[in-house]
Design a protein around this motif. Structure first.
Motif, mmCIF file in Angstrom:
data_model
loop_
_atom_site.group_PDB
_atom_site.id
_atom_site.type_symbol
_atom_site.label_atom_id
_atom_site.label_comp_id
_atom_site.label_asym_id
_atom_site.label_seq_id
_atom_site.Cartn_x
_atom_site.Cartn_y
_atom_site.Cartn_z
ATOM 1 N N PRO A 199 -35.778 3.636 -6.859
ATOM 2 C CA PRO A 199 -35.297 2.810 -7.992
ATOM 3 C C PRO A 199 -34.441 3.793 -8.988
ATOM 4 O O PRO A 199 -33.849 3.210 -9.499
ATOM 5 C CB PRO A 199 -36.357 1.818 -8.244
ATOM 6 C CG PRO A 199 -37.233 1.668 -7.234
ATOM 7 C CD PRO A 199 -37.306 3.187 -6.726
ATOM 8 N N ASP A 200 -35.314 4.911 -9.265
ATOM 9 C CA ASP A 200 -34.664 5.667 -10.333
ATOM 10 C C ASP A 200 -33.393 6.024 -10.063
ATOM 11 O O ASP A 200 -32.682 6.669 -10.879
ATOM 12 C CB ASP A 200 -35.681 6.816 -10.626
ATOM 13 C CG ASP A 200 -36.932 6.397 -11.016
ATOM 14 O OD1 ASP A 200 -36.882 5.469 -11.936
ATOM 15 O OD2 ASP A 200 -37.753 6.870 -10.710
ATOM 16 N N LEU A 201 -33.016 6.357 -8.747
ATOM 17 C CA LEU A 201 -31.767 6.977 -8.433
ATOM 18 C C LEU A 201 -30.660 5.981 -8.913
ATOM 19 O O LEU A 201 -29.495 6.872 -9.148
ATOM 20 C CB LEU A 201 -31.515 7.017 -6.925
ATOM 21 C CG LEU A 201 -32.952 7.933 -6.163
ATOM 22 C CD1 LEU A 201 -32.479 8.099 -4.769
ATOM 23 C CD2 LEU A 201 -32.988 9.242 -6.735
ATOM 24 N N ARG A 202 -30.669 4.845 -9.068
ATOM 25 C CA ARG A 202 -29.460 4.267 -9.419
ATOM 26 C C ARG A 202 -28.807 4.466 -11.130
ATOM 27 O O ARG A 202 -28.204 4.196 -11.502
ATOM 28 C CB ARG A 202 -29.787 2.659 -9.613
ATOM 29 C CG ARG A 202 -30.764 2.358 -10.482
ATOM 30 C CD ARG A 202 -30.763 0.590 -10.505
ATOM 31 N NE ARG A 202 -31.189 0.265 -8.962
ATOM 32 C CZ ARG A 202 -32.504 -0.243 -8.830
ATOM 33 N NH1 ARG A 202 -33.334 -0.145 -9.811
ATOM 34 N NH2 ARG A 202 -32.719 -0.658 -7.624
ATOM 35 N N GLY B 58 -19.278 1.350 -21.098
ATOM 36 C CA GLY B 58 -19.007 0.445 -19.733
ATOM 37 C C GLY B 58 -20.378 -0.115 -19.674
ATOM 38 O O GLY B 58 -21.298 -0.335 -20.159
ATOM 39 N N ASN B 59 -20.081 -1.291 -18.884
ATOM 40 C CA ASN B 59 -20.916 -2.467 -18.457
ATOM 41 C C ASN B 59 -21.817 -1.985 -17.009
ATOM 42 O O ASN B 59 -21.574 -2.507 -16.027
ATOM 43 C CB ASN B 59 -20.120 -3.874 -18.137
ATOM 44 C CG ASN B 59 -21.094 -4.934 -17.906
ATOM 45 O OD1 ASN B 59 -22.413 -4.954 -18.188
ATOM 46 N ND2 ASN B 59 -20.911 -5.843 -17.158
ATOM 47 N N HIS B 60 -22.291 -0.955 -17.392
ATOM 48 C CA HIS B 60 -23.319 -0.132 -16.083
ATOM 49 C C HIS B 60 -24.758 -0.602 -16.297
ATOM 50 O O HIS B 60 -25.140 -1.300 -17.376
ATOM 51 C CB HIS B 60 -23.026 1.196 -16.249
ATOM 52 C CG HIS B 60 -23.495 1.773 -17.413
ATOM 53 N ND1 HIS B 60 -24.771 2.142 -17.855
ATOM 54 C CD2 HIS B 60 -22.702 2.334 -18.610
ATOM 55 C CE1 HIS B 60 -24.737 2.593 -19.192
ATOM 56 N NE2 HIS B 60 -23.549 2.790 -19.254
ATOM 57 N N GLY B 61 -25.466 -0.515 -15.329
ATOM 58 C CA GLY B 61 -26.805 -0.830 -15.002
ATOM 59 C C GLY B 61 -27.937 0.112 -15.609
ATOM 60 O O GLY B 61 -28.963 -0.189 -15.567
ATOM 61 N N SER B 62 -27.332 0.792 -16.455
ATOM 62 C CA SER B 62 -28.398 1.829 -17.063
ATOM 63 C C SER B 62 -28.207 1.664 -18.549
ATOM 64 O O SER B 62 -28.810 2.639 -19.428
ATOM 65 C CB SER B 62 -27.934 3.259 -16.873
ATOM 66 O OG SER B 62 -27.983 3.472 -15.505
ATOM 67 N N ARG B 63 -27.940 0.670 -19.198
ATOM 68 C CA ARG B 63 -27.708 0.494 -20.708
ATOM 69 C C ARG B 63 -29.308 0.274 -21.189
ATOM 70 O O ARG B 63 -29.236 0.406 -22.606
ATOM 71 C CB ARG B 63 -26.863 -0.807 -20.923
ATOM 72 C CG ARG B 63 -25.411 -0.719 -20.458
ATOM 73 C CD ARG B 63 -24.453 -1.604 -21.304
ATOM 74 N NE ARG B 63 -24.400 -1.107 -22.561
ATOM 75 C CZ ARG B 63 -23.422 -0.144 -23.001
ATOM 76 N NH1 ARG B 63 -22.709 0.481 -22.178
ATOM 77 N NH2 ARG B 63 -23.560 0.013 -24.516
ATOM 78 N N ALA B 64 -30.322 -0.216 -20.387
ATOM 79 C CA ALA B 64 -31.368 -0.190 -20.923
ATOM 80 C C ALA B 64 -32.396 1.196 -21.153
ATOM 81 O O ALA B 64 -33.291 1.346 -21.912
ATOM 82 C CB ALA B 64 -32.240 -1.219 -20.304
ATOM 83 N N ARG B 65 -31.680 2.411 -20.662
ATOM 84 C CA ARG B 65 -32.363 3.580 -20.597
ATOM 85 C C ARG B 65 -31.376 4.374 -21.698
ATOM 86 O O ARG B 65 -30.062 4.254 -21.890
ATOM 87 C CB ARG B 65 -32.087 4.318 -19.259
ATOM 88 C CG ARG B 65 -33.227 3.466 -18.185
ATOM 89 C CD ARG B 65 -33.199 4.522 -17.025
ATOM 90 N NE ARG B 65 -34.166 4.050 -16.094
ATOM 91 C CZ ARG B 65 -34.725 4.800 -15.223
ATOM 92 N NH1 ARG B 65 -34.455 6.091 -15.211
ATOM 93 N NH2 ARG B 65 -35.999 4.538 -14.399
#
Length: 255
Positions: free
Chosen positions: A136-139, A167-174
């Motif tokens: 899951p970290d690879l994303r 950008g509206n990417h999936g890593s914004r929480a990191r």
């Protein structure tokens, strides 16, 4: 970044908004927050021995504004080791890779090949302490593969900056650790002309090679060498990697 430093950077950036283009503002933001000379803040390397080498090298050379690491030789194993550590627990960063050589294999960030788990139909893999990332970290590794050329790589780095910031990417929480540039080209002095937080190419102050394995002792016969060939191959296969610089070296295993 502490509160006073953050306020100082914020005030400086706000003062430049009216008279700066978006590209200039992004450059200023990157210099001040991601690790440039103005605030003397660089991304932290969560591998103490490697961080110590980087600190000693930058103090010795007084290079400014430098990348955190500039890597040459067989650099991919070091990148896999470092990035796997960055994106895994407990750090949980996100990282951008701008790979002009199209050689970076994201599946190598885990210690064993990705396989399918028949029960869950989800990819799985076992991990070692040196390659701690899980599937899951690879994303949270964002890879750009521009064409070779300094302008193309520079454009990809700029695009990555804008995407990660807005950008509206999936890593914004990191937290975004930074950008690794592979094959950024050479400048007038032979160094990398397109600078990331880590540069990897044909020339760099940290050179990666296989850990040296001693040869057969003097006087050994052919028969003895053949007899011990299997054991010696095990030693060679178990050899690690060494990253050497003028201020010291770092050794690790990739298994």
């Amino acid at each position: 970044m502490n509160a006073p430093a953050a306020k100082h950077v914020g005030a400086k950036l706000l003062g430049e908004v009216e008279e700066s283009s978006l590209e200039e503002l992004l450059d200023s933001l990157r210099v001040n927050i991601i690790g440039g000379a103005a605030s003397n803040i660089r991304p932290e390397i969560p591998v103490p021995a490697l961080a110590n080498i980087a600190t000693r090298y930058h103090k010795a050379t007084q290079s400014s504004p430098p990348p955190v690491l500039s890597v040459s030789g067989r650099y991919l194993p070091l990148l896999y080791h470092l990035i796997s550590t960055l994106i895994a627990d407990p750090h949980n960063y996100t990282v951008v890779i701008v790979d002009a050589e199209s050689r970076f294999d994201v599946t190598r960030l885990i210690s064993s090949p990705i396989s399918s788990d028949p029960a869950s139909h989800q990819p799985s893999g076992s991990n070692s302490s040196n390659y701690p990332a899980k599937v899951p970290d690879l994303r949270h590794v964002h890879i750009y593969r521009p064409a070779r050329g300094q302008e193309e790589v520079r454009a990809a780095v700029a695009a990555a900056d804008q995407w990660m910031l807005y950008g509206n990417h999936g890593s914004r929480a990191r937290e975004w650790w930074g950008t690794v540039v592979i094959g950024g080209g050479s400048g007038a002095g032979g160094g990398m002309s397109v600078k990331g937080d880590v540069n990897a190419g044909w020339k760099g102050w940290l050179r990666v090679e296989r850990e040296e394995v001693s040869g057969f002792p003097a006087g050994v016969s052919v028969e003895e060498a053949l007899h011990d060939r299997g054991k010696r191959q095990e030693v060679v296969d178990a050899a690690g990697w060494v990253a050497m610089s003028r201020v010291g070296g770092y050794v690790w295993k990739d298994v």
